[in-house]
Design a protein around this motif. Structure first.
Motif, PDB file in Angstrom:
ATOM      1  N   VAL A  98       0.838  -1.201   0.000  1.00  0.00           N
ATOM      2  CA  VAL A  98       0.000   0.000   0.000  1.00  0.00           C
ATOM      3  C   VAL A  98       0.873   1.251   0.000  1.00  0.00           C
ATOM      4  O   VAL A  98       0.626   2.203  -0.752  1.00  0.00           O
ATOM      5  CB  VAL A  98      -0.938   0.003   1.223  1.00  0.00           C
ATOM      6  N   VAL A  99       1.915   1.241   0.838  1.00  0.00           N
ATOM      7  CA  VAL A  99       2.793   2.414   0.938  1.00  0.00           C
ATOM      8  C   VAL A  99       3.490   2.681  -0.395  1.00  0.00           C
ATOM      9  O   VAL A  99       3.644   3.834  -0.817  1.00  0.00           O
ATOM     10  CB  VAL A  99       3.829   2.198   2.059  1.00  0.00           C
ATOM     11  N   SER A 100       3.912   1.615  -1.095  1.00  0.00           N
ATOM     12  CA  SER A 100       4.666   1.807  -2.335  1.00  0.00           C
ATOM     13  C   SER A 100       3.795   2.268  -3.495  1.00  0.00           C
ATOM     14  O   SER A 100       4.261   2.994  -4.374  1.00  0.00           O
ATOM     15  CB  SER A 100       5.385   0.504  -2.713  1.00  0.00           C
ATOM     16  N   VAL A 101       2.521   1.875  -3.514  1.00  0.00           N
ATOM     17  CA  VAL A 101       1.674   2.233  -4.645  1.00  0.00           C
ATOM     18  C   VAL A 101       0.810   3.462  -4.358  1.00  0.00           C
ATOM     19  O   VAL A 101       0.282   4.082  -5.290  1.00  0.00           O
ATOM     20  CB  VAL A 101       0.774   1.036  -5.040  1.00  0.00           C
ATOM     21  N   ALA A 102       0.690   3.853  -3.085  1.00  0.00           N
ATOM     22  CA  ALA A 102      -0.167   4.996  -2.720  1.00  0.00           C
ATOM     23  C   ALA A 102       0.192   6.284  -3.459  1.00  0.00           C
ATOM     24  O   ALA A 102      -0.711   7.009  -3.898  1.00  0.00           O
ATOM     25  CB  ALA A 102      -0.125   5.222  -1.208  1.00  0.00           C
ATOM     26  N   TYR A 104       1.131   6.714  -6.415  1.00  0.00           N
ATOM     27  CA  TYR A 104       0.623   6.647  -7.785  1.00  0.00           C
ATOM     28  C   TYR A 104      -0.901   6.766  -7.828  1.00  0.00           C
ATOM     29  O   TYR A 104      -1.468   7.133  -8.855  1.00  0.00           O
ATOM     30  CB  TYR A 104       1.040   5.335  -8.450  1.00  0.00           C
ATOM     31  N   ILE A 105      -1.571   6.420  -6.719  1.00  0.00           N
ATOM     32  CA  ILE A 105      -3.036   6.466  -6.685  1.00  0.00           C
ATOM     33  C   ILE A 105      -3.529   7.892  -6.470  1.00  0.00           C
ATOM     34  O   ILE A 105      -4.550   8.292  -7.029  1.00  0.00           O
ATOM     35  CB  ILE A 105      -3.570   5.539  -5.569  1.00  0.00           C
ATOM     36  N   ARG A 106      -2.799   8.670  -5.695  1.00  0.00           N
ATOM     37  CA  ARG A 106      -3.247  10.030  -5.363  1.00  0.00           C
ATOM     38  C   ARG A 106      -3.338  10.890  -6.615  1.00  0.00           C
ATOM     39  O   ARG A 106      -2.467  10.864  -7.468  1.00  0.00           O
ATOM     40  CB  ARG A 106      -2.280  10.685  -4.387  1.00  0.00           C
ATOM     41  N   GLY A 107      -4.403  11.659  -6.697  1.00  0.00           N
ATOM     42  CA  GLY A 107      -4.571  12.596  -7.804  1.00  0.00           C
ATOM     43  C   GLY A 107      -4.323  14.012  -7.354  1.00  0.00           C
ATOM     44  O   GLY A 107      -4.023  14.272  -6.182  1.00  0.00           O
ATOM     45  N   PRO A 108      -4.461  14.980  -8.258  1.00  0.00           N
ATOM     46  CA  PRO A 108      -4.258  16.384  -7.879  1.00  0.00           C
ATOM     47  C   PRO A 108      -5.293  16.864  -6.872  1.00  0.00           C
ATOM     48  O   PRO A 108      -5.012  17.750  -6.074  1.00  0.00           O
ATOM     49  CB  PRO A 108      -4.369  17.127  -9.221  1.00  0.00           C
ATOM     50  N   GLU A 115      -9.369   7.388  -1.321  1.00  0.00           N
ATOM     51  CA  GLU A 115      -8.008   6.855  -1.262  1.00  0.00           C
ATOM     52  C   GLU A 115      -7.938   5.673  -0.298  1.00  0.00           C
ATOM     53  O   GLU A 115      -7.243   4.684  -0.547  1.00  0.00           O
ATOM     54  CB  GLU A 115      -7.023   7.948  -0.848  1.00  0.00           C
ATOM     55  N   LEU A 116      -8.669   5.767   0.820  1.00  0.00           N
ATOM     56  CA  LEU A 116      -8.721   4.652   1.764  1.00  0.00           C
ATOM     57  C   LEU A 116      -9.436   3.447   1.151  1.00  0.00           C
ATOM     58  O   LEU A 116      -9.032   2.294   1.361  1.00  0.00           O
ATOM     59  CB  LEU A 116      -9.420   5.083   3.059  1.00  0.00           C
ATOM     60  N   VAL A 117     -10.494   3.705   0.386  1.00  0.00           N
ATOM     61  CA  VAL A 117     -11.183   2.607  -0.303  1.00  0.00           C
ATOM     62  C   VAL A 117     -10.234   1.943  -1.297  1.00  0.00           C
ATOM     63  O   VAL A 117     -10.162   0.712  -1.392  1.00  0.00           O
ATOM     64  CB  VAL A 117     -12.449   3.120  -1.021  1.00  0.00           C
ATOM     65  N   SER A 118      -9.485   2.759  -2.032  1.00  0.00           N
ATOM     66  CA  SER A 118      -8.522   2.208  -2.987  1.00  0.00           C
ATOM     67  C   SER A 118      -7.450   1.395  -2.277  1.00  0.00           C
ATOM     68  O   SER A 118      -7.006   0.355  -2.783  1.00  0.00           O
ATOM     69  CB  SER A 118      -7.861   3.334  -3.787  1.00  0.00           C
ATOM     70  N   GLU A 129      -0.283  -4.730 -10.896  1.00  0.00           N
ATOM     71  CA  GLU A 129      -0.859  -4.065 -12.057  1.00  0.00           C
ATOM     72  C   GLU A 129      -0.842  -2.546 -11.894  1.00  0.00           C
ATOM     73  O   GLU A 129      -0.681  -1.811 -12.873  1.00  0.00           O
ATOM     74  CB  GLU A 129      -2.294  -4.555 -12.275  1.00  0.00           C
ATOM     75  N   GLY A 130      -0.992  -2.068 -10.662  1.00  0.00           N
ATOM     76  CA  GLY A 130      -0.942  -0.636 -10.424  1.00  0.00           C
ATOM     77  C   GLY A 130       0.437  -0.057 -10.704  1.00  0.00           C
ATOM     78  O   GLY A 130       0.565   0.993 -11.351  1.00  0.00           O
ATOM     79  N   LEU A 131       1.477  -0.733 -10.236  1.00  0.00           N
ATOM     80  CA  LEU A 131       2.837  -0.258 -10.507  1.00  0.00           C
ATOM     81  C   LEU A 131       3.146  -0.276 -11.996  1.00  0.00           C
ATOM     82  O   LEU A 131       3.956   0.517 -12.484  1.00  0.00           O
ATOM     83  CB  LEU A 131       3.849  -1.128  -9.753  1.00  0.00           C
ATOM     84  N   ARG A 132       2.499  -1.167 -12.723  1.00  0.00           N
ATOM     85  CA  ARG A 132       2.746  -1.261 -14.163  1.00  0.00           C
ATOM     86  C   ARG A 132       1.975  -0.206 -14.946  1.00  0.00           C
ATOM     87  O   ARG A 132       2.510   0.378 -15.907  1.00  0.00           O
ATOM     88  CB  ARG A 132       2.351  -2.658 -14.665  1.00  0.00           C
ATOM     89  N   MET A 133       0.732   0.079 -14.554  1.00  0.00           N
ATOM     90  CA  MET A 133      -0.129   0.919 -15.377  1.00  0.00           C
ATOM     91  C   MET A 133      -0.290   2.353 -14.875  1.00  0.00           C
ATOM     92  O   MET A 133      -0.374   3.284 -15.672  1.00  0.00           O
ATOM     93  CB  MET A 133      -1.515   0.257 -15.502  1.00  0.00           C
ATOM     94  N   LEU A 134      -0.371   2.545 -13.554  1.00  0.00           N
ATOM     95  CA  LEU A 134      -0.693   3.871 -13.024  1.00  0.00           C
ATOM     96  C   LEU A 134       0.312   4.961 -13.399  1.00  0.00           C
ATOM     97  O   LEU A 134      -0.100   6.097 -13.668  1.00  0.00           O
ATOM     98  CB  LEU A 134      -0.846   3.800 -11.500  1.00  0.00           C
ATOM     99  N   PRO A 135       1.627   4.683 -13.433  1.00  0.00           N
ATOM    100  CA  PRO A 135       2.560   5.765 -13.783  1.00  0.00           C
ATOM    101  C   PRO A 135       2.329   6.357 -15.174  1.00  0.00           C
ATOM    102  O   PRO A 135       2.775   7.476 -15.453  1.00  0.00           O
ATOM    103  CB  PRO A 135       3.933   5.084 -13.708  1.00  0.00           C
TER     104      PRO A 135
END
Length: 248
Positions: A98-102, A104-108, A115-118, A129-135
Motif C-alpha cells: 500500500v505504501v509503495s503504490v499509494a 501513484y493512486i493520489r490525484g491532484p 483513497e482509503l477505499v482504494s 498491475e498498479g505499478l505497471r499501469m498507473l505511472p
C-alpha cells in the motif's frame, strides 16, 4: 517501462477512467483469481462455512491467506480474538504494498475517503498491475482507474467464491487445494514480467532464498520477513550497484 496499450495520457471524466479500470480488470490475473477463489469456495463448503459469510470475507478481507486463517480458525473453534489477531498479523504484509503504490493512486484533488477505499483493494494483483499501469496515467485518472480495477477484481473473486461453493460436490479436494496455489504462481510470473532492473531481480532472488528459512513461522510472518528482509537487501545492494556503475 513502456506504457500498456490503450493507455494514452488523454484527459477524460472520472467515470470514463473508472470504466477503463473495470476493463483493465478483465485480464489473465483475473482468471487466476477466479480459479483460486473457486478453490476457496470449495473449502467453505467442505468445512460447512456459510456462503454469505464467505462472500463477506472475500469483500472485506480479500487476501486468500488471511481468509484461510479466518475460516480455519473459526471451523476449529478457536477463540475469535485469537483468530482476529492471526488475520491482522497475516495482513500486515500488505502494508508495504500500500505504501509503495499509494503515491501513484493520489490525484491532484485529494479525497481521503476514496483513497482509503482504494487502499483496501491493494493486494498482490492490484499492487503489481498498479505499478505497471498507473505511472502512465494522468494524475486525475489514477484514483477512479484504481477503483474500477479493484471493483472488477473483487467482483470476480466473489463470483469465484460462489461458484466454488456451488460446485464443491463436483470438485475433488486435491483439485480445490491445487487451485489455491494458482495465485502465488501467478504473482511470481507477474513479478518476473514487471522486473526491469537489478534491484527487482535481487529482490526476487532474495525472497526465494529466504522463504525456506521462514516457512515454519505462522500468521503470515514468513511472507512478511522474507519480503521485508529480501526487499531491504535488494534495495541496498541495488543502490550500491548503481553507484559503482556511475562514472567517477
Amino acid at each position: 517501462m513502456s506504457a500498456p496499450p490503450d493507455f494514452h495520457p488523454a484527459h477524460h471524466a472520472p467515470a470514463v477512467w473508472f470504466l477503463k479500470g473495470l476493463k483493465a480488470g478483465l485480464s489473465v490475473p483475473a482468471i487466476v483469481l477466479f480459479a483460486s477463489y473457486l478453490g476457496f469456495g470449495a473449502v467453505l463448503q467442505s468445512v460447512g462455512f456459510p456462503i454469505g459469510a464467505g462472500l463477506v470475507s472475500t469483500l472485506l478481507v480479500w487476501a486468500l491467506p488471511a481468509q484461510l486463517i479466518l475460516i480455519g480458525g473459526i471451523a476449529a473453534g478457536t477463540a475469535l480474538p485469537a483468530v482476529a489477531l492471526a488475520v491482522a498479523i497475516s495482513s500486515i504484509r500488505l502494508l508495504p504494498m500500500v505504501v509503495s503504490v499509494a503515491p501513484y493512486i493520489r490525484g491532484p484533488r485529494r479525497s481521503l475517503f476514496w483513497e482509503l477505499v482504494s487502499a483496501h483493494y491493494v493486494a498482490m494483483t492490484v499492487w503489481l498491475e498498479g505499478l505497471r499501469m498507473l505511472p502512465h496515467l494522468p494524475g486525475e485518472a489514477r484514483l477512479p482507474f484504481t477503483l474500477g480495477l479493484g471493483n472488477m477484481l473483487v467482483s470476480i473473486s466473489m463470483m469465484g467464491t460462489l461458484a466454488g461453493f456451488l460446485v464443491a460436490g463436483e470438485l475433488p479436494t486435491p483439485l480445490a487445494a491445487g487451485l489455491l496455489l494458482l495465485t502465488p504462481l501467478s504473482f511470481t510470473v507477474l513479478m518476473v514480467r514487471n522486473a526491469t532492473g537489478p534491484t527487482d531481480w535481487l529482490a526476487l532472488a532474495a525472497g526465494f532464498l529466504l522463504m525456506p528459512a521462514t516457512l515454519r513461522l505462522e500468521g503470515g510472518l514468513d511472507l512478511m520477513i522474507a519480503g521485508i528482509g529480501g526487499g531491504t537487501f535488494a534495495y541496498v545492494a541495488g543502490r550500491l550497484l548503481e553507484r559503482r556503475r556511475r562514472p567517477s
